[in-house]
Design a protein around this motif. Structure first.
Motif, PDB file in Angstrom:
ATOM      1  N   VAL A  34       0.948  -1.304  -0.100  1.00  0.00           N
ATOM      2  CA  VAL A  34       0.019  -0.079  -0.016  1.00  0.00           C
ATOM      3  C   VAL A  34       0.990   1.233   0.013  1.00  0.00           C
ATOM      4  O   VAL A  34       1.896   1.413   0.679  1.00  0.00           O
ATOM      5  CB  VAL A  34      -1.097  -0.034   1.175  1.00  0.00           C
ATOM      6  N   CYS A  35       0.565   2.095  -0.717  1.00  0.00           N
ATOM      7  CA  CYS A  35       1.448   3.410  -0.966  1.00  0.00           C
ATOM      8  C   CYS A  35       1.226   4.491   0.164  1.00  0.00           C
ATOM      9  O   CYS A  35       0.131   4.354   1.070  1.00  0.00           O
ATOM     10  CB  CYS A  35       1.178   4.070  -2.381  1.00  0.00           C
ATOM     11  N   ARG A  36       1.990   5.430   0.320  1.00  0.00           N
ATOM     12  CA  ARG A  36       1.689   6.462   1.344  1.00  0.00           C
ATOM     13  C   ARG A  36       0.780   7.183   1.302  1.00  0.00           C
ATOM     14  O   ARG A  36      -0.132   7.629   2.212  1.00  0.00           O
ATOM     15  CB  ARG A  36       2.996   7.490   1.145  1.00  0.00           C
ATOM     16  N   ASP A  37       0.155   7.647  -0.082  1.00  0.00           N
ATOM     17  CA  ASP A  37      -0.967   8.372  -0.389  1.00  0.00           C
ATOM     18  C   ASP A  37      -2.192   7.632   0.336  1.00  0.00           C
ATOM     19  O   ASP A  37      -3.093   7.955   0.922  1.00  0.00           O
ATOM     20  CB  ASP A  37      -1.506   8.621  -1.770  1.00  0.00           C
ATOM     21  N   CYS A  38      -2.304   6.225   0.122  1.00  0.00           N
ATOM     22  CA  CYS A  38      -3.368   5.415   0.561  1.00  0.00           C
ATOM     23  C   CYS A  38      -3.310   5.242   1.943  1.00  0.00           C
ATOM     24  O   CYS A  38      -4.263   5.292   2.689  1.00  0.00           O
ATOM     25  CB  CYS A  38      -3.248   4.100  -0.166  1.00  0.00           C
ATOM     26  N   LEU A  39      -2.257   5.051   2.304  1.00  0.00           N
ATOM     27  CA  LEU A  39      -1.938   5.102   4.021  1.00  0.00           C
ATOM     28  C   LEU A  39      -2.674   6.332   4.724  1.00  0.00           C
ATOM     29  O   LEU A  39      -3.466   6.220   5.603  1.00  0.00           O
ATOM     30  CB  LEU A  39      -0.356   4.883   4.231  1.00  0.00           C
TER      31      LEU A  39
ATOM     32  N   THR B   1      -7.998  -0.477   1.054  1.00  0.00           N
ATOM     33  CA  THR B   1      -7.660   0.717   0.250  1.00  0.00           C
ATOM     34  C   THR B   1      -6.655   0.420  -0.697  1.00  0.00           C
ATOM     35  O   THR B   1      -5.587  -0.127  -0.302  1.00  0.00           O
ATOM     36  CB  THR B   1      -7.156   1.788   1.446  1.00  0.00           C
ATOM     37  N   ASN B   2      -6.590   0.747  -1.775  1.00  0.00           N
ATOM     38  CA  ASN B   2      -5.481   0.714  -2.726  1.00  0.00           C
ATOM     39  C   ASN B   2      -5.779   2.083  -4.119  1.00  0.00           C
ATOM     40  O   ASN B   2      -6.730   2.503  -3.869  1.00  0.00           O
ATOM     41  CB  ASN B   2      -5.497  -0.696  -3.416  1.00  0.00           C
ATOM     42  N   CYS B   3      -4.851   2.030  -4.862  1.00  0.00           N
ATOM     43  CA  CYS B   3      -4.965   3.018  -6.008  1.00  0.00           C
ATOM     44  C   CYS B   3      -4.072   2.177  -7.215  1.00  0.00           C
ATOM     45  O   CYS B   3      -3.643   1.160  -6.870  1.00  0.00           O
ATOM     46  CB  CYS B   3      -4.497   4.072  -5.487  1.00  0.00           C
ATOM     47  N   THR B   4      -4.224   3.246  -8.153  1.00  0.00           N
ATOM     48  CA  THR B   4      -3.353   2.613  -9.532  1.00  0.00           C
ATOM     49  C   THR B   4      -2.022   2.220  -9.250  1.00  0.00           C
ATOM     50  O   THR B   4      -1.328   1.853 -10.064  1.00  0.00           O
ATOM     51  CB  THR B   4      -3.595   3.823 -10.611  1.00  0.00           C
ATOM     52  N   HIS B   5      -1.395   3.088  -8.190  1.00  0.00           N
ATOM     53  CA  HIS B   5       0.050   2.716  -7.955  1.00  0.00           C
ATOM     54  C   HIS B   5       0.407   1.731  -6.849  1.00  0.00           C
ATOM     55  O   HIS B   5       1.388   1.541  -6.559  1.00  0.00           O
ATOM     56  CB  HIS B   5       0.512   4.061  -7.594  1.00  0.00           C
ATOM     57  N   CYS B   6      -0.701   1.151  -6.360  1.00  0.00           N
ATOM     58  CA  CYS B   6      -0.352   0.282  -5.171  1.00  0.00           C
ATOM     59  C   CYS B   6      -1.476  -0.984  -5.070  1.00  0.00           C
ATOM     60  O   CYS B   6      -2.578  -0.889  -5.751  1.00  0.00           O
ATOM     61  CB  CYS B   6      -0.296   0.811  -3.861  1.00  0.00           C
ATOM     62  N   GLY B   7      -1.182  -1.960  -4.354  1.00  0.00           N
ATOM     63  CA  GLY B   7      -2.168  -2.737  -3.890  1.00  0.00           C
ATOM     64  C   GLY B   7      -1.997  -4.133  -4.891  1.00  0.00           C
ATOM     65  O   GLY B   7      -1.028  -4.390  -5.287  1.00  0.00           O
TER      66      GLY B   7
ATOM     67  N   ASP C 101      -7.578  11.433 -11.436  1.00  0.00           N
ATOM     68  CA  ASP C 101      -7.689  10.808 -10.034  1.00  0.00           C
ATOM     69  C   ASP C 101      -6.661   9.773  -9.851  1.00  0.00           C
ATOM     70  O   ASP C 101      -6.551   9.175 -10.816  1.00  0.00           O
ATOM     71  CB  ASP C 101      -9.078  10.491  -9.821  1.00  0.00           C
ATOM     72  N   ARG C 102      -6.282   9.735  -8.749  1.00  0.00           N
ATOM     73  CA  ARG C 102      -5.501   8.679  -8.538  1.00  0.00           C
ATOM     74  C   ARG C 102      -5.715   7.172  -8.704  1.00  0.00           C
ATOM     75  O   ARG C 102      -5.032   6.228  -8.769  1.00  0.00           O
ATOM     76  CB  ARG C 102      -4.763   8.847  -7.039  1.00  0.00           C
ATOM     77  N   ARG C 103      -7.282   7.153  -8.775  1.00  0.00           N
ATOM     78  CA  ARG C 103      -7.848   5.976  -8.860  1.00  0.00           C
ATOM     79  C   ARG C 103      -8.435   5.825 -10.266  1.00  0.00           C
ATOM     80  O   ARG C 103      -9.376   4.854 -10.534  1.00  0.00           O
ATOM     81  CB  ARG C 103      -8.628   5.820  -7.852  1.00  0.00           C
TER      82      ARG C 103
HETATM   83 ZN    ZN Z   1      -1.994   3.804  -3.098  1.00  0.00          ZN
END
Ligand code: ZN
Ligand code: ZN
Ligand code: FE
Length: 764
Positions: free
Chosen positions: A106-111, A127-133, A169-171
């Motif tokens: 999980v990335c810092r933004d999601c945390l 929780t996740n996004c395009t850059h993590c998970g 959006d990040r997602r």
């Molecule tokens: Zn993320």
């Protein structure tokens, strides 16, 4: 003003690449479009020359974290439409020459979102996004979109839907997007499988603090967790898991939280924070065993990992008192959790909720689980820092299914590996895809996981192998599978010698195609003469090899049993030293000792082996370090731990002989047989062995050059480090495995590379 058509290839789908291009283009006031297609991403841009050039540069420099850019090719074009803006357009069909992405932490933004009390994802475990998970572990097939993942049953709510749709959006196109309103939920079940009321995270933490064992669903499978500071809890976990001595890994909140247990060299704190979140083996501090009793007894190394899933972070967050923001993570946190794979009986990892209740019954006191299915089983990866990169002990979660680039392209190949710590490998073009760690193929469940893994790789990669490579050993499940596979498909099955494959694995990842000398230091592998090899000096030339020399063989009194009972190897050495009459008395604790002495005397049931692994066992047996092993490699690991604690010592100069290209260590054994101090003996053994091996290689390879070193013994850091410097002094460069483990987990790549060269050669 110019217009350009740009093609970007590499890992560029499912990683947020299109929104990244969209943002760049808008920022640089360019018009045009971007789309996914079967070859990657295609872009058309129009604008000022300087701005277009700027875009080309930044495509490479600022690419999203999960992207890997292999090539950016641009050509001038006359635009068909005079667009006013930059848009993301419909993907163009065709089968993508691509692969599912790997799982990342999980990335810092999601945390930040998870720890924002007023936010809509406060303490949300998915929780996740395009850059993590998650990616690989939740995907059923390609292309990567929600309907083909285990998020399929969860219908996006309006807010999540709008995040998914907005390019800024990040997602944007985050296929696993969800929130507490529309996504999976956590549950805590007791040992009987009954739902527990209250907050699942808080209740699970409470149980852990009370010394209970909690099964926790991770990314690629369940873990069994307990409080690492509680010796009673650790002992119960060992007892229930029937894992008496094998080391456990510990999960800690952050590098500062790890600092009191382990020493961290240059680069190692950064290693802990890798987005792949492997278990990192770090050198213990003296106080470690006292603080974490029973976690990794007797060994010099402790496996440490940081949380990777939101759920794991939530446990540490709960322990810290549910603070807002991210500041707490980088402060020292007390919570230390044993996190061990939930793989009862050495079978594959448990991934399914019902399966967990069944297979972990009697082991776990509670189950912290959820509704997002794990599609693909994937164990924790284990690495340590080594010269020139990391060394893998186990390659799985976070790294698979990433490709290893081969020196050149070839027809598709399947390689099925060996037996222990197995992996499989499929090639497509100039890329090799090595599966996650599958395990030892000694039980039906592992064998079906092995077959599943092959099926899944072939499905994802959409290739049909033209050859299947396997080990020479006829009784391995993998070998039998390869024969059936070849027969069914009418293709050739190619047997590859074990140590040839070890060497080829290193050559493949480093792109070396010239003939080289290879030093295979290993447990055991079947030789072309039917013997048990494992301490081999080879000249490898593509699809062929020559055995230049080997260790002088030792007897294996009792066959396979000798590989588990170091005292038997010690007895074999005593016999060879002409001191067979000491066996019964020295190993009086072993009731078979008199029989073994006789077996050696009469050469009954005493096959021979040139394995270096057995040399380590013999040394451990002679020094009284270990008589019978609780797990594979234990004697050698304990010996390494002792030598590490003793520190530097000079090699015993007359400890070896080289005759007819073979290395005889008998004089060293004679010294060990009379050494009373095990620590000192372990240090002398390592120092002398290193000098002997380097001398041996040098005797065969005069002059400068590269020596490939591979095989399970290279996991021994004293040996690997010592050989590197000692060979260096002879002007020889040691080339080691850096992208796959040196043990049998790397065999499949070597087999695949040899098979691939075989096909290419035949077609010429
Ligand atoms: Zn993320
Ligand atoms: Zn939602
Ligand atoms: Fe091996």
């Amino acid at each position: 003003m110019i217009c350009q058509r740009i093609r970007v290839s590499g890992v560029v789908q499912g990683v947020g690449f299109r929104p990244f291009v969209w943002r760049l283009a808008n920022e640089l006031a360019l018009t045009g479009w971007v789309r996914n297609d079967s070859r990657g991403v295609e872009i058309e841009v129009c604008g000022a020359v300087a701005q277009v050039n700027h875009l080309l540069q930044r495509l490479k420099d600022d690419a999203p974290p999960l992207a890997r850019i292999d090539a950016v090719v641009a050509r001038e074009t006359a635009t068909e439409h005079s667009a006013e803006e930059f848009v993301i357009i419909e993907s163009r069909g065709g089968r993508a020459v691509t692969m599912i992405g790997h799982d990342t932490t999980v990335c810092r933004d999601c945390l930040s979102e998870m720890f924002e009390p007023a936010g809509r994802r406060w303490r949300y475990a998915f929780t996740n996004c395009t850059h993590c998970g998650p990616r690989y572990t939740i995907s059923r097939s390609l292309p990567y979109d929600r309907a083909r993942t285990s998020l399929k049953p969860f219908v996006l709510c309006n807010k999540c839907q709008s995040e998914y749709r907005r390019p800024d959006d990040r997602r944007f196109h985050a296929e696993a997007n969800c929130c507490p309103k529309c996504g999976p939920q956590l549950t805590l079940l007791n040992a009987e499988g009954q739902l527990q009321s209250g907050d699942p995270v808080a209740a699970a933490l409470k149980l852990l603090r009370e010394g209970k064992i909690v099964a926790i669903k991770g990314l690629g499978g369940f873990h069994l967790a307990c409080d690492a500071r509680n010796p009673a809890a650790v002992a119960i976990l060992r007892e229930r898991k029937q894992r008496e001595e094998k080391p456990f890994a510990v999960m800690l909140a952050s590098p500062p939280s790890a600092a009191s247990f382990v020493q961290m060299g240059v680069g190692e704190p950064g290693l802990l924070s890798l987005p792949e979140r492997p278990v990192i083996l770090l050198k213990k501090r003296n106080s470690c065993d006292e603080a974490l009793p029973g976690v990794a007894p007797g060994l010099a190394w402790l496996g440490v990992m940081l949380p990777s899933t939101p759920l794991q972070y939530l446990l540490f967050h709960e322990a810290a008192g549910r603070p807002a923001g991210l500041g707490w993570i980088d402060l020292t946190q007390d919570l230390a959790l044993v996190m061990t794979s939930a793989n009862p009986g050495g079978e594959p990892l448990v991934i399914d909720n019902q399966e967990a209740l069944l297979r972990l019954s009697g082991i776990a006191d509670a189950f912290l689980m959820h509704e997002r299915d794990i599609v693909t089983r994937c164990d924790d990866s284990v690495v340590r820092i080594a010269p020139g990169g990391v060394q893998f002990i186990r390659r799985a979660r976070g790294y698979t299914p990433r490709a290893i680039k081969l020196p050149h392209a070839g027809p598709p190949v399947l390689a099925v590996g060996g037996w222990f710590k197995n992996t499989v490998c499929v090639t497509r073009g100039d890329e090799a895809f090595v599966s996650q760690h599958i395990g030892d193929l000694d039980n039906a469940a592992a064998c079906s996981f092995f077959e599943e893994s092959i099926g899944q790789l072939l499905k994802f990669l959409q290739v049909s192998p033209e050859i299947v490579a396997h080990d020479l050993h006829p009784d391995f499940h993998s070998t039998r599978f390869a024969a059936d596979f070849a027969r069914q498909r009418g293709i050739r099955a190619l047997g590859v010698q074990h140590h040839h494959a070890h060497a080829a694995s290193v050559l493949a990842e480093h792109g070396v195609q010239a003939p080289v000398i290879a030093l295979a230091l290993d447990g055991v592998g079947l030789g072309t003469d039917g013997g048990a090899w494992g301490g081999e000096l080879l000249r490898v030339d593509g699809v062929g090899f020559e055995r230049l020399g080997h260790l002088v063989p030792l007897a294996l009194p009792g066959g396979d049993r000798a590989a588990r009972e170091p005292w038997r190897m010690a007895a074999a050495v005593l016999h060879q030293l002409g001191r067979g009459n000491e066996i019964a008395q020295r190993f009086a604790g072993q009731h078979a000792a008199p029989t073994v002495a006789q077996m050696l005397e009469r050469d009954i049931n005493c096959p021979q082996t040139s394995s270096l692994g057995r040399v380590f066992d013999a040394a451990a047996g002679l020094l009284g370090v270990r008589s019978v092993m609780a797990f594979e490699g234990q004697a050698a690991m304990l010996l390494e731990g002792l030598a590490e604690r003793y520190g530097d010592i000079l090699p015993f100069d007359h400890g070896w002989r080289i005759e007819n290209g073979c290395l005889d260590l008998l004089p060293l054994f004679a010294v060990l047989a009379d050494e009373k101090d095990a620590k000192r003996g372990a240090a002398i053994f390592h120092a002398t062995l290193i000098a002997a091996l380097a001398d041996w290689v040098h005797a065969v390879t005069p002059g400068d050059g590269t020596v490939v070193g591979n095989g399970g013994c290279f996991l021994n850091q004293i040996l690997a480090r010592g050989l590197r410097s000692r060979l260096g002094a002879h002007g020889l460069h040691l080339l080691e495995a850096r992208r796959l483990p040196p043990n049998d987990g790397g065999l499949s790549l070597g087999q695949a590379w040899i098979a691939s060269q075989h096909l290419v050669k035949r077609k010429k």
